[in-house]
Design a protein around this motif. Structure first.
Motif, short mmCIF file in Angstrom:
data_model
loop_
_atom_site.label_atom_id
_atom_site.label_comp_id
_atom_site.label_asym_id
_atom_site.label_seq_id
_atom_site.Cartn_x
_atom_site.Cartn_y
_atom_site.Cartn_z
N LYS A 20 18.18 -12.47 -11.03
CA LYS A 20 17.56 -10.49 -10.14
C LYS A 20 18.80 -10.60 -10.36
N ASN A 21 18.44 -9.07 -10.08
CA ASN A 21 19.88 -7.95 -10.41
C ASN A 21 20.91 -7.56 -9.01
N GLU A 22 21.76 -7.85 -8.80
CA GLU A 22 22.30 -7.26 -8.23
C GLU A 22 23.15 -5.54 -8.67
N ILE A 23 22.95 -4.93 -7.85
CA ILE A 23 24.13 -3.29 -8.44
C ILE A 23 25.53 -3.70 -8.05
N VAL A 24 26.56 -3.65 -8.92
CA VAL A 24 27.72 -3.05 -8.84
C VAL A 24 28.35 -1.19 -8.83
N SER A 25 28.95 -0.45 -8.26
CA SER A 25 29.04 0.50 -7.65
C SER A 25 30.82 0.57 -8.24
N THR A 26 31.69 1.17 -9.08
CA THR A 26 33.24 2.08 -9.05
C THR A 26 32.79 3.94 -8.75
N LEU A 27 34.35 3.88 -8.08
CA LEU A 27 34.55 5.16 -7.85
C LEU A 27 35.80 5.79 -7.59
N GLY A 28 36.27 6.47 -8.78
CA GLY A 28 37.42 6.82 -8.20
C GLY A 28 38.59 6.35 -9.31
N THR A 29 39.13 7.45 -9.77
CA THR A 29 40.56 7.00 -10.63
C THR A 29 41.52 5.59 -10.21
N VAL A 30 41.57 5.57 -9.11
CA VAL A 30 41.83 4.28 -8.77
C VAL A 30 40.89 3.11 -7.77
N SER A 31 40.18 2.65 -8.86
CA SER A 31 39.01 1.57 -8.71
C SER A 31 38.79 1.34 -7.60
N GLU A 32 37.25 1.90 -6.86
CA GLU A 32 36.89 0.84 -5.89
C GLU A 32 35.20 0.47 -6.44
N ALA A 33 35.15 -0.41 -5.84
CA ALA A 33 33.91 -0.90 -5.73
C ALA A 33 33.35 -1.76 -4.45
N ARG A 34 32.10 -1.67 -5.23
CA ARG A 34 30.88 -2.08 -4.08
C ARG A 34 29.85 -2.97 -4.78
N ILE A 35 29.24 -4.35 -4.10
CA ILE A 35 28.24 -5.29 -4.78
C ILE A 35 27.13 -4.84 -3.31
N TYR A 36 25.93 -4.46 -4.23
CA TYR A 36 24.68 -4.61 -3.00
C TYR A 36 23.66 -5.84 -3.32
N GLN A 49 24.72 -3.65 6.13
CA GLN A 49 23.06 -2.67 5.67
C GLN A 49 22.87 -1.60 5.41
N ILE A 50 22.57 -1.20 4.72
CA ILE A 50 22.39 0.55 3.86
C ILE A 50 21.36 0.74 4.43
N GLY A 51 20.83 1.90 5.01
CA GLY A 51 19.66 2.34 5.26
C GLY A 51 18.98 3.49 3.62
N ASN A 52 17.43 3.54 4.22
CA ASN A 52 16.82 4.44 3.11
C ASN A 52 17.41 5.95 2.65
N GLU A 53 17.23 6.44 1.88
CA GLU A 53 17.46 8.42 1.63
C GLU A 53 16.12 8.52 2.82
N LYS A 54 16.71 9.25 3.75
CA LYS A 54 15.29 10.93 3.79
C LYS A 54 14.40 11.04 2.85
N GLU A 60 17.26 -10.90 2.36
CA GLU A 60 15.84 -10.75 4.00
C GLU A 60 15.36 -9.41 3.96
N GLY A 61 14.79 -8.95 2.77
CA GLY A 61 14.18 -7.29 2.62
C GLY A 61 15.29 -6.41 2.67
N ARG A 62 15.87 -6.51 3.25
CA ARG A 62 17.54 -5.68 3.52
C ARG A 62 18.72 -5.26 2.43
N VAL A 63 18.68 -4.34 1.76
CA VAL A 63 19.66 -4.06 1.02
C VAL A 63 21.29 -4.09 1.83
N TYR A 64 22.07 -4.14 1.30
CA TYR A 64 23.42 -5.02 2.61
C TYR A 64 24.30 -4.43 0.91
N ALA A 65 25.47 -3.61 1.58
CA ALA A 65 26.29 -3.55 0.74
C ALA A 65 28.58 -4.45 1.04
#
Length: 223
Positions: free
Chosen positions: A154-170, A32-37, A174-179
């Motif tokens: 409903k759209n999920e989010i896919v993020s990629t980071l770095g030259t050697v790609s690291e990926a996350r799915i969000y 689970q990821i939290g909201n930004e302050k 149940e109303g909470r965001v998980y990655a």
């Protein structure tokens, strides 16, 4: 009984990668990821507004140049009350690398505020403006794409980071965001969203040997 060495090696490889060798399924681990302050922003800290997106009467998101250090920062305006979101980009970032868009994420309307913090280091904030300010912002490192991976409308989010790609799915559950950190979950060296139309993820467990997967119910399934 004679044991086939190649079979043993392949089985161990799949186990180490977190994949089921029988059906080529790779279960993903989610956290689970939290909201930004968010903090109240003093209008005096705004040197100039670079970009702004009007959402409704008295409601907007904008990127501004900070008066103290010239960094590009994000903010939201709720009926004349300003909230600081976070640093969006570096000083002197070209305008085509920063932006504000209205998007659909997790079946909800959201505002996407994005920029770059360095080479191969994108930065994205999603503002779910229907929520209270302290519950409305999530932050994602990397290039983020909204895509309906599981065809539920409903759209999920896919993020990629770095030259050697690291990926996350969000995902939303149940109303909470998980990655899920895909590389870590399945033991992959590199993961990238290769084909957005076919929703294919290209996975490298070893150099020069790409494999194609799709996302389904919390797992990656080999094509």
């Amino acid at each position: 009984m004679r044991i086939n060495l190649l079979t043993v090696i392949l089985t161990l490889t799949f186990l180490l990668n977190g994949c089921n060798s029988k059906n080529n399924e790779c279960p993903l681990e989610f956290f689970q990821i939290g909201n930004e302050k968010v903090e109240i922003l003093n209008p005096d800290d705004i040197k100039s507004v670079v970009k702004e997106k009007i959402i409704d009467k008295g409601v907007s998101a904008f990127i501004f140049i900070d008066r103290e250090n010239n960094e590009l920062k994000g903010s939201i305006n709720l009926n004349g009350k300003y909230y600081y979101v976070g640093q969006v980009s570096m000083e002197n970032t070209p305008e085509d690398l920063i932006g504000i868009e209205e998007v659909q994420v997790f079946g909800k309307k959201a505002v996407k505020i994005y920029g770059i913090l360095g080479a191969n280091y994108a930065q994205v904030y999603y503002w779910f403006f229907h929520k209270k300010p302290e519950e409305s912002i999530i932050q994602i490192n990397g290039n983020a794409i909204e895509i309906d991976l599981d065809d539920d409308g409903k759209n999920e989010i896919v993020s990629t980071l770095g030259t050697v790609s690291e990926a996350r799915i969000y995902i939303l559950k149940e109303g909470r965001v998980y990655a899920s950190d895909i590389n870590e979950s399945i033991g992959a060296e590199s993961v990238v969203l290769k084909d957005t139309d076919k929703k294919l993820l290209e996975v490298y467990f070893e150099p020069n040997k790409p494999e194609q997967y799709i996302y389904h119910k919390g797992s990656l399934i080999k094509k």
